[in-house]
Design a protein around this motif. Sequence first.
Motif, PDB file in Angstrom:
ATOM      1  N   GLN A  71      -8.188  -0.494  -0.452  1.00 30.67           N
ATOM      2  CA  GLN A  71      -7.270   0.413  -1.127  1.00 30.67           C
ATOM      3  C   GLN A  71      -6.412   1.119  -0.081  1.00 30.67           C
ATOM      4  O   GLN A  71      -6.749   1.152   1.101  1.00 30.67           O
ATOM      5  CB  GLN A  71      -8.031   1.455  -1.955  1.00 30.67           C
ATOM      6  N   GLU A  73       1.384   1.667  -3.633  1.00 28.63           N
ATOM      7  CA  GLU A  73       0.147   2.090  -4.283  1.00 28.63           C
ATOM      8  C   GLU A  73      -0.033   3.601  -4.174  1.00 28.63           C
ATOM      9  O   GLU A  73      -0.382   4.270  -5.153  1.00 28.63           O
ATOM     10  CB  GLU A  73      -1.036   1.362  -3.644  1.00 28.63           C
ATOM     11  N   THR A 125       0.820  -1.205   0.000  1.00 28.03           N
ATOM     12  CA  THR A 125       0.000   0.000   0.000  1.00 28.03           C
ATOM     13  C   THR A 125       0.859   1.263   0.000  1.00 28.03           C
ATOM     14  O   THR A 125       0.428   2.312  -0.504  1.00 28.03           O
ATOM     15  CB  THR A 125      -0.973  -0.009   1.196  1.00 28.03           C
TER      16      THR A 125
END
Length: 534
Positions: free
Chosen positions: A52, A23, A20
């Motif tokens: 997410q 990301e 993450t």
Amino acid sequence: MTDLGAVVRQWIEDDPDPATQAELRDLDESDLASRFAGALTFGTAGLRGPVQAGPSGMNVAVVTRATHGVAQYLSRHHVPGSEVVVGRDARHGSAEFAVAAAEVLAAAGFRVTLLPDPAPTPVLAFATRSRGAVAGIQVTASHNPAADNGYKVYLDGGAQLVSPADREIEEFIRQAPGASSIARTPVAPTSDPVITQYLDRVAQRVPERPSHAGLRIALTPMHGVGGPVAVEALRSSGFTDVHTVTSQFDADPDFPTVTFPNPEEPGAADQVLALAAEVDAALAIALDPDADRCAIGVRGPNGVRMLTGDETGAVIADRILRSAPAGSLVASTIVSSSLLSALAPARGARYRRTLTGFKWLVRAGDGLVYAYEEAIGHCVDPDAVRDKDGISAAVLLAHIAADLAEEGRTILDVLDDLDREFGARVGTQVSRRVTDLSEIGDMMTRLRSAPPTTLAGATVTVRDLNTPDTELRTDAVELTSERFRVIVRPSGTEPKLKAYLEVVEPVATAEDLAPARTRAADTLESLADFARSL
């Protein structure tokens, strides 16, 4: 003004998950602004959102900080070393999130029982209560789309948390340090036979009857975690002729055959209905992915049709109340059918109406023997599972269907009997899905400022349930006449505005049942037109 770049850099530095972190580094400024516009907040008993990176999603960092907040709350209210049970479904991220939650709680001094495999939410609720744990955490997004996950919290007694606990926990989460600085202690998954203990309880409540072995059942767990447990629960209760939807039986976090893995959604139950037709099953059972909800289909003159949650609730309530002690309590919510309010006193029982959600239903009062909500949620054993439980409901419904078959009757005959006794009831739900959540507030504002004075040719009484003097205060508007009711409210778990419609048409004679249903259906369609125009 907050420096977005500095906030993002600090979050990345504090994020313990390299995936993450990467990301977020790959997102442009617009996407970052969206991810950091707000954090997930405690809603229906916990968190729910897209998987997410960033504070607005479900990820290891968010789960770590949330669990730190839960641990701070529990430490304030319980003795050190108290037990907490942690479980999960099979969605994307569930395994990592469950481990993170368990390790944060262990580091905070709690004795953690980490379930070793994905398991239905009712198993977690059962374990929390049966083990005397001070809390339970289930990582699940229930019937949400594949992109979502969630974090559901139960407190001591195994019921979902309610205010002020949720507000206290949310404040602790706001005060939590960065996720990477929160201590974690490894936890070995338990070897305790938690699922076996749950299955023993289900079998104890509805004992096996050899004559029921002939009932043919079609079942789907809808790519969720309930399949093996449901099949074993049915088998242990004497139902051995169970056929399953092969393409939907194994847990699959992508839910490849359904857009919305919710048996209530149009088309979601098509495969189990097709299987029921193929094998000539008397009963079709569809569980949602975490198996806390149960929908059934019943064979009739025109094939198998799915029942609504209200129809199923009426059948279960009638069965339970015919053998329950006098004065027992049953409960349903403000958006469920009004039938239970008439059925309960006719069967010598008490009735309570609550706000939506099982966190309220299971707290309806002493002597509770059954609670349900129209969204195919049924609590048939409140002493053991203080939440909705699709598996135990499915087993009870199978027994009801088998008992009726021995009499040459079906569940549809029970519904006919209830309509003759209490009036022909038809209902539906109209949902308005939105992409911008502000649209829901706008629609509610318009309804409150200019409500209709008549609907379906009848004068209506308008009641705003979000006023200080309302006993069951909630963000909803209720429109009623002598023969129908409309309740409009925002969904608590999805980006939808929902309208719940019910029409009750008196049945003068046995022969008047079909005409009464036709009259009710005509009125219902007029109400649905109104709901679609909101």
